[in-house]
Design a protein around this motif. Sequence first.
Motif, short mmCIF file in Angstrom:
data_model
loop_
_atom_site.label_atom_id
_atom_site.label_comp_id
_atom_site.label_asym_id
_atom_site.label_seq_id
_atom_site.Cartn_x
_atom_site.Cartn_y
_atom_site.Cartn_z
N ILE A 128 -1.35 -50.83 94.11
CA ILE A 128 -0.34 -50.36 93.16
C ILE A 128 0.79 -51.38 93.15
O ILE A 128 1.43 -51.62 94.17
CB ILE A 128 0.19 -48.96 93.56
CG1 ILE A 128 -0.97 -47.96 93.64
CG2 ILE A 128 1.25 -48.49 92.55
CD1 ILE A 128 -0.54 -46.54 94.05
N TRP A 129 1.00 -52.02 92.00
CA TRP A 129 1.96 -53.11 91.87
C TRP A 129 3.14 -52.60 91.04
O TRP A 129 3.01 -52.36 89.85
CB TRP A 129 1.28 -54.30 91.18
CG TRP A 129 2.01 -55.61 91.27
CD1 TRP A 129 3.06 -56.02 90.50
CD2 TRP A 129 1.73 -56.69 92.17
NE1 TRP A 129 3.43 -57.29 90.87
CE2 TRP A 129 2.64 -57.73 91.89
CE3 TRP A 129 0.77 -56.89 93.19
CZ2 TRP A 129 2.64 -58.94 92.58
CZ3 TRP A 129 0.77 -58.09 93.88
CH2 TRP A 129 1.70 -59.11 93.56
N VAL A 130 4.26 -52.41 91.70
CA VAL A 130 5.45 -51.86 91.03
C VAL A 130 6.40 -53.02 90.76
O VAL A 130 6.86 -53.68 91.69
CB VAL A 130 6.13 -50.80 91.91
CG1 VAL A 130 7.32 -50.18 91.19
CG2 VAL A 130 5.14 -49.72 92.32
N ASP A 131 6.65 -53.29 89.48
CA ASP A 131 7.31 -54.57 89.14
C ASP A 131 7.74 -54.53 87.67
O ASP A 131 7.11 -53.87 86.85
CB ASP A 131 6.27 -55.69 89.34
CG ASP A 131 6.88 -57.07 89.60
OD1 ASP A 131 7.92 -57.38 89.00
OD2 ASP A 131 6.29 -57.83 90.39
N ALA A 132 8.79 -55.29 87.34
CA ALA A 132 9.11 -55.54 85.93
C ALA A 132 8.10 -56.51 85.33
O ALA A 132 7.92 -56.56 84.11
CB ALA A 132 10.51 -56.12 85.81
N ALA A 134 4.20 -58.74 85.59
CA ALA A 134 2.80 -58.54 85.98
C ALA A 134 2.35 -59.53 87.04
O ALA A 134 1.34 -59.30 87.73
CB ALA A 134 1.90 -58.63 84.75
N ASP A 135 3.05 -60.64 87.20
CA ASP A 135 2.72 -61.65 88.22
C ASP A 135 1.24 -62.01 88.22
O ASP A 135 0.63 -62.24 89.26
CB ASP A 135 3.16 -61.16 89.61
CG ASP A 135 4.68 -61.03 89.72
OD1 ASP A 135 5.40 -61.51 88.82
OD2 ASP A 135 5.14 -60.42 90.71
N ILE A 136 0.69 -62.09 87.00
CA ILE A 136 -0.75 -62.33 86.85
C ILE A 136 -1.02 -63.62 86.08
O ILE A 136 -2.13 -63.87 85.61
CB ILE A 136 -1.42 -61.08 86.19
CG1 ILE A 136 -2.94 -61.07 86.40
CG2 ILE A 136 -1.06 -60.99 84.70
CD1 ILE A 136 -3.60 -59.76 86.01
MN LIG Z 1 6.94 -59.51 91.31
#
Ligand SMILES: [Mn+2]
Length: 311
Positions: A128-132, A134-136
């Motif tokens: 679960i990636w909680v972030d403004a 997507a860092d993808i």
């Molecule tokens: Mn981040």
Amino acid sequence: MSAQNKFLKQQSVGVIGVPFSGGQPRDGVDQGPLKIIEFGLLNQLEELGWQVNFDGHRDYTTMQPAVDPPVGKLLNARYVSAVTESVASSVSSHLKQGSLALTLGGDHSIALGTVSGTMAIHPDAGLIWVDAHADINTPETTESGNIHGCPVSFLLGIAGQIKEFNWVKPCLSPERLVYIGLRDVDAGEKKILREHGIKAFSMHEVDKYGIAKVVEMAIEHVSPNRSRPIHLSFDVDALDPTVAPSTGTPVRGGLTFREGHYICEAVHETGCLVAMDLMEVNPSLEDDQAVFQTVTIGCSLVRCALGETLL
Ligand SMILES: [Mn+2]
Ligand SMILES: NC(=[NH2+])NCCC[C@H](N)C(=O)O
Ligand SMILES: [Mn+2]
């Protein structure tokens, strides 16, 4: 402790401070772990009933190569690779002992290490990636060259062959990943999310369904019927900048104080949490009051994920 954790052998937590800022250009984020620990997080976790094993403030600067020229667009690639490889083994060793692994950043490139470390021990874990953000980004799509905008592409195995990151194994499948809080996603990233069918709850969905429903759907997606271990990677910039101002890439329109805490409380209640990252707290940004606000909210998010309740 309200909920029993089905994937831990004992109620102990390994704490890894990673004073590292090489995944992005701003100094200061490396001071995050120090400030968070200074604020008393370790005692707070003990008071919640955890046995706390703190690895100490490691000095990763010795891993910085003398020269680290860009690899394509990627900045500090060798340095990021060396640090994250070491973080991966720290996380794995805590998990192997049946403890929860808590990693304090530092910038979000560190999650390349933490998630790799989790997947080495719990290959079926959900993320679960909680972030403004997507860092993808891939090494191809990144506009900034900052690796904190890229860790997820490496974990998925869509970053292509970069020999500096040879140690990274594709360990995450797209259906085992879910995002909450997105609102600043690059065009190239949107395409990747679409093409891989990655589940993402942006702030639009948080507004539309409310945080409780979003978190329920997110958890069900990565850990159906709470059958799989969960890794929670929390970038403090998921929160609105009015709530957590001291971070390098703030984006307005973020999660409220309660929405951020609700996510952590609900993840705790699953009894599936095996690893958590708290990333991107930068105590050198904004004034003292802002730093205090950001560090204290970081601590309280961790406490909620580890079982603090309001009643
Ligand atoms: Mn981040
Ligand atoms: N972990 C973060 N705060 N990431 C911000 C990433 C911003 C932008 N998408 C980039 O690739 O550079
Ligand atoms: Mn972010």
